[in-house]
Design an enzyme around this catalytic site. Structure first.
Site, mmCIF file in Angstrom:
data_model
loop_
_atom_site.group_PDB
_atom_site.id
_atom_site.type_symbol
_atom_site.label_atom_id
_atom_site.label_comp_id
_atom_site.label_asym_id
_atom_site.label_seq_id
_atom_site.Cartn_x
_atom_site.Cartn_y
_atom_site.Cartn_z
ATOM 1 N N TRP A 91 2.154 101.053 111.670
ATOM 2 C CA TRP A 91 3.109 100.741 110.606
ATOM 3 C C TRP A 91 3.468 101.957 109.753
ATOM 4 O O TRP A 91 4.560 102.034 109.206
ATOM 5 C CB TRP A 91 2.594 99.575 109.754
ATOM 6 N N ASN A 222 10.198 86.192 114.846
ATOM 7 C CA ASN A 222 9.201 85.126 114.884
ATOM 8 C C ASN A 222 8.533 85.092 116.269
ATOM 9 O O ASN A 222 8.992 85.760 117.195
ATOM 10 C CB ASN A 222 9.872 83.783 114.596
ATOM 11 N N PHE A 223 7.477 84.317 116.378
ATOM 12 C CA PHE A 223 6.796 84.050 117.652
ATOM 13 C C PHE A 223 6.277 85.313 118.336
ATOM 14 O O PHE A 223 6.368 85.446 119.556
ATOM 15 C CB PHE A 223 7.689 83.219 118.593
ATOM 16 N N LEU A 224 5.733 86.225 117.531
ATOM 17 C CA LEU A 224 4.989 87.354 118.093
ATOM 18 C C LEU A 224 3.665 86.792 118.600
ATOM 19 O O LEU A 224 2.888 86.229 117.821
ATOM 20 C CB LEU A 224 4.740 88.410 117.003
ATOM 21 N N THR A 258 7.551 87.198 108.467
ATOM 22 C CA THR A 258 6.476 86.751 107.579
ATOM 23 C C THR A 258 5.148 86.814 108.323
ATOM 24 O O THR A 258 5.125 86.842 109.557
ATOM 25 C CB THR A 258 6.675 85.286 107.131
ATOM 26 N N LEU A 501 10.566 79.841 109.382
ATOM 27 C CA LEU A 501 9.825 78.867 110.198
ATOM 28 C C LEU A 501 8.485 79.426 110.649
ATOM 29 O O LEU A 501 8.355 80.603 110.883
ATOM 30 C CB LEU A 501 10.654 78.487 111.420
HETATM 31 C C1 LIG Z 1 -0.822 89.022 116.064
HETATM 32 C C2 LIG Z 1 -1.178 89.583 117.448
HETATM 33 C C3 LIG Z 1 0.096 89.697 118.263
HETATM 34 C C4 LIG Z 1 -1.805 90.958 117.211
HETATM 35 O O1 LIG Z 1 -2.285 91.420 118.439
HETATM 36 P P1 LIG Z 1 -3.562 92.362 118.593
HETATM 37 O O2 LIG Z 1 -3.866 92.448 120.040
HETATM 38 O O3 LIG Z 1 -4.605 91.898 117.658
HETATM 39 O O4 LIG Z 1 -3.104 93.782 118.005
HETATM 40 P P2 LIG Z 1 -2.619 95.058 118.830
HETATM 41 O O5 LIG Z 1 -3.797 95.860 119.290
HETATM 42 O O6 LIG Z 1 -1.662 94.669 119.883
HETATM 43 O O7 LIG Z 1 -1.814 95.876 117.692
HETATM 44 C C5 LIG Z 1 -2.404 96.263 116.487
HETATM 45 C C6 LIG Z 1 -1.304 96.635 115.511
HETATM 46 O O8 LIG Z 1 -0.467 95.488 115.276
HETATM 47 C C7 LIG Z 1 -0.400 95.221 113.883
HETATM 48 N N1 LIG Z 1 -0.294 93.772 113.676
HETATM 49 C C8 LIG Z 1 -1.258 92.837 113.799
HETATM 50 N N2 LIG Z 1 -0.766 91.615 113.522
HETATM 51 C C9 LIG Z 1 0.533 91.806 113.202
HETATM 52 C C10 LIG Z 1 1.564 90.923 112.803
HETATM 53 N N3 LIG Z 1 1.366 89.600 112.667
HETATM 54 N N4 LIG Z 1 2.790 91.437 112.573
HETATM 55 C C11 LIG Z 1 3.002 92.760 112.691
HETATM 56 N N5 LIG Z 1 2.057 93.655 113.054
HETATM 57 C C12 LIG Z 1 0.842 93.162 113.298
HETATM 58 C C13 LIG Z 1 -1.704 95.767 113.351
HETATM 59 O O9 LIG Z 1 -1.633 95.986 111.953
HETATM 60 C C14 LIG Z 1 -1.849 97.039 114.172
HETATM 61 O O10 LIG Z 1 -1.006 98.055 113.678
HETATM 62 P P3 LIG Z 1 -1.593 99.213 112.685
HETATM 63 O O11 LIG Z 1 -2.388 100.149 113.516
HETATM 64 O O12 LIG Z 1 -0.387 99.862 112.057
HETATM 65 O O13 LIG Z 1 -2.439 98.508 111.681
HETATM 66 C C15 LIG Z 1 -2.200 88.680 118.192
HETATM 67 O O14 LIG Z 1 -3.389 88.660 117.458
HETATM 68 C C16 LIG Z 1 -1.729 87.258 118.396
HETATM 69 O O15 LIG Z 1 -0.993 86.953 119.325
HETATM 70 N N6 LIG Z 1 -2.189 86.341 117.489
HETATM 71 C C17 LIG Z 1 -1.809 84.954 117.529
HETATM 72 C C18 LIG Z 1 -0.387 84.789 117.078
HETATM 73 C C19 LIG Z 1 -0.083 85.443 115.744
HETATM 74 O O16 LIG Z 1 -0.891 85.474 114.840
HETATM 75 N N7 LIG Z 1 1.156 85.954 115.632
HETATM 76 C C20 LIG Z 1 1.638 86.585 114.431
HETATM 77 C C21 LIG Z 1 2.294 85.549 113.601
HETATM 78 S S1 LIG Z 1 2.850 86.250 112.080
#
Ligand SMILES: CC(C)(COP(=O)(O)OP(=O)(O)OC[C@H]1O[C@@H](n2cnc3c(N)ncnc32)[C@H](O)[C@@H]1OP(=O)(O)O)[C@@H](O)C(=O)NCCC(=O)NCCS
Length: 501
Positions: A91, A222-224, A258, A501
């Site tokens: 970020w 949305n829907f990451l 969000t 949403l």
């Molecule tokens: C959120 C999710 C995609 C993060 O994946 P992950 O495998 O833990 O993280 P990754 O290793 O791919 O990436 C890490 C980076 O993503 C960032 N990150 C984590 N969650 C994030 C989010 N919700 N939005 C944006 N960036 C996010 C972290 O801060 C980190 O970046 P940084 O080094 O600048 O701090 C995963 O945990 C997931 O699918 N969770 C369930 C669904 C969810 O929560 N979706 C987000 C809804 S808001």
């Protein structure tokens, strides 16, 4: 119910036996007897969970530094996953404000952070690691819609204790991702090359925001979601960069999103509130605890609602109401620093339910038609977002209604007491309508004018917050309806006028 990362999931009724004290006291926990700490921790599962992950010394230190208020109001130790700016390896490379920018030391110049030159936007995506490839989802194809649904249903947001997981229905995804102007390229997926399995997603739809009078075209992201087996491999930054590239290629340089996690840097933060409609079920699934000193029977009585609504002229919204609702919502929205500029088409899409075979109802909207003048004076809406109850012997899902957009002519009288009175009636009716539609809980954030009615209508404080972010746009912080004690505050309204949403 423990919070889910997106900060949206119902948590628990605020323990009303302590709630009466929480806006006053802020003594340190050092002075509290161990028994009280124990009972407070029982009513704050997020905090308990956070402490459980620490070694004994750090937990003791955190506990002794913790403000009593934070425990009573359900706030956990820090923002979830909060780190300093330098630790945000991804970020800190992005056009987003730093935490420093929002500390209020210097005046904020509102506007884009980086000017994007279209000719410099890469025409092709970054390479994914071996074994995976990019795809564009075709959500008009029921099979692909089902694939996204299944990915989310198994891997999307869960609470900290893995008891509940959001379960967006296929009808919901259709509604959320195919709004007016939607673009197929913004439904981004990652597939495993060999099995063709969908393992990650990030989606966006276009809309327009007004931020303190400035109109900006944005993508609502949305829907990451990443398959559980592919977590912590830095795939998120790659997904975010890819959707950003696709937005830039379409001439959209800003986004809104969000999350329940703290990232650099929230433009606003709201808190979730939850109103039990079927308290016993919420209790049985571990969603709502039995407040100290109360009984099940008392909780059921406390949450009882009348069987009929009381606002004269309240009825389901129809196609013929679109123009009136559009006009009312537009004027109402302008009262907030950050709001969504709807087109007529968007009002129809987002608010009018049209029965279709095989499609579940996603949105419920009601208007108030003045019995004499036949003018539409108010409207209120909510949408359905279920959560799966993971491994429960009796209940499979919790049906949650989320307060969506609403507006009332009373807002323009300039009299806060009149607005409050009107909203108390309108929202109580919304609760009754949601109860009739078999919802178990009604959720609302502290945005819009919600602080005027949340506590009085027996909404309990959740332990999750929802942070709002703008990508490639800087502006001064926007009020989220809560004060520094994390409680709804009528003096902190007028900020967030958009519902995501
Ligand atoms: C959120 C999710 C995609 C993060 O994946 P992950 O495998 O833990 O993280 P990754 O290793 O791919 O990436 C890490 C980076 O993503 C960032 N990150 C984590 N969650 C994030 C989010 N919700 N939005 C944006 N960036 C996010 C972290 O801060 C980190 O970046 P940084 O080094 O600048 O701090 C995963 O945990 C997931 O699918 N969770 C369930 C669904 C969810 O929560 N979706 C987000 C809804 S808001």
């Amino acid at each position: 119910m423990p919070k889910q990362d997106k900060g949206k999931a119902p948590q628990r009724d605020a323990p009303e036996d302590v709630g009466a004290q929480d806006s006053k006291g802020s003594s340190g926990t050092k002075k509290l007897p161990p028994k009280l700490i124990e009972s407070l921790l029982e009513s704050n599962p997020a905090l308990k969970n956070e402490l459980a992950q620490m070694d004994t010394n750090s937990a003791a230190a955190a506990l002794s530094n913790l403000d009593l208020n934070q425990m009573l109001t359900g706030l956990a130790i820090g923002g979830k996953n909060q780190k300093d700016m330098a630790s945000y390896k991804f970020w800190q490379t992005q056009p987003v404000p730093s935490f420093e920018d929002h500390r209020g030391k210097k005046p904020v110049t509102q506007g884009p952070i980086k000017i994007i030159k279209p000719e410099e936007v890469p025409q092709t995506p970054d390479q994914l690691v071996e074994g995976f490839e990019w795809c564009t989802l075709d959500l008009t194809d029921d099979n692909e819609l089902r694939e996204l649904y299944e990915l989310l249903n198994n891997h999307y947001v869960e609470d900290d204790n893995a008891m509940f997981r959001f379960s967006y229905s296929q009808s919901f995804l259709h509604w959320a991702l195919m709004s007016p102007g939607w673009k197929k390229e913004w439904h981004v997926g990652v597939r495993a090359t060999k099995s063709r399995k969908l393992v990650a997603s990030i989606c966006g739809v276009p809309t327009e925001l007004r931020v303190r009078g400035e109109r900006i075209k944005v993508t609502e992201i949305n829907f990451l979601c990443i398959h559980k087996k592919l977590r912590s491999k830095r795939l998120t930054p790659v997904l975010i960069k890819e959707i950003t590239r696709r937005c830039y290629l379409n001439g959209i340089y800003q986004a809104i999103y969000t999350g329940g996690v703290i990232l650099p840097t929230p433009v606003s933060s709201c808190r979730y509130y939850h109103r039990a409609l079927d308290w016993l079920k919420l209790y049985e699934v571990g969603f709502s605890p039995l407040p100290h000193g109360s009984t099940k029977a008392r909780q059921i009585t406390r949450n009882h609602l009348p069987s009929t609504t009381s606002t004269p002229g309240l009825r389901a919204m129809e196609v013929k109401d679109i123009d009136a609702v559009h006009d009312l919502l537009e004027r109402y929205s302008l009262r907030f620093d950050m709001n969504q500029a709807f087109t007529r088409e968007e009002i129809e899409h987002w608010l009018v339910y049209k029965e279709q075979p095989g499609k579940e109802q996603v949105v419920w909207s009601y208007v108030v038609e003045d019995p004499e003048t036949h003018k539409i004076t108010d409207f209120v809406s909510f949408y359905n977002l279920e959560s799966t109850v993971i491994d429960h012997p009796k209940h499979e899902a919790v049906r949650a209604a989320y307060l969506y957009y609403y507006a009332t002519e009373t807002a323009f009288t300039g009299k806060q007491a009149a607005l409050k009175e009107r909203l108390l009636m309108l929202m109580n009716d919304a609760l009754i309508c949601a109860k009739q539609a078999k919802f178990d809980v009604f959720n609302a954030l502290t945005l819009h004018d919600n602080p005027l009615f949340l506590e009085q209508l027996k909404f309990g404080a959740g332990d999750g917050q929802l942070h709002f972010y703008l990508y490639n746009y800087r502006c001064a912080p926007v009020a989220g309806g809560i004060n520094d004690k994390n409680l709804p505050d009528e003096k902190k309204m007028g900020g967030v006028g958009i519902v995501m949403l």
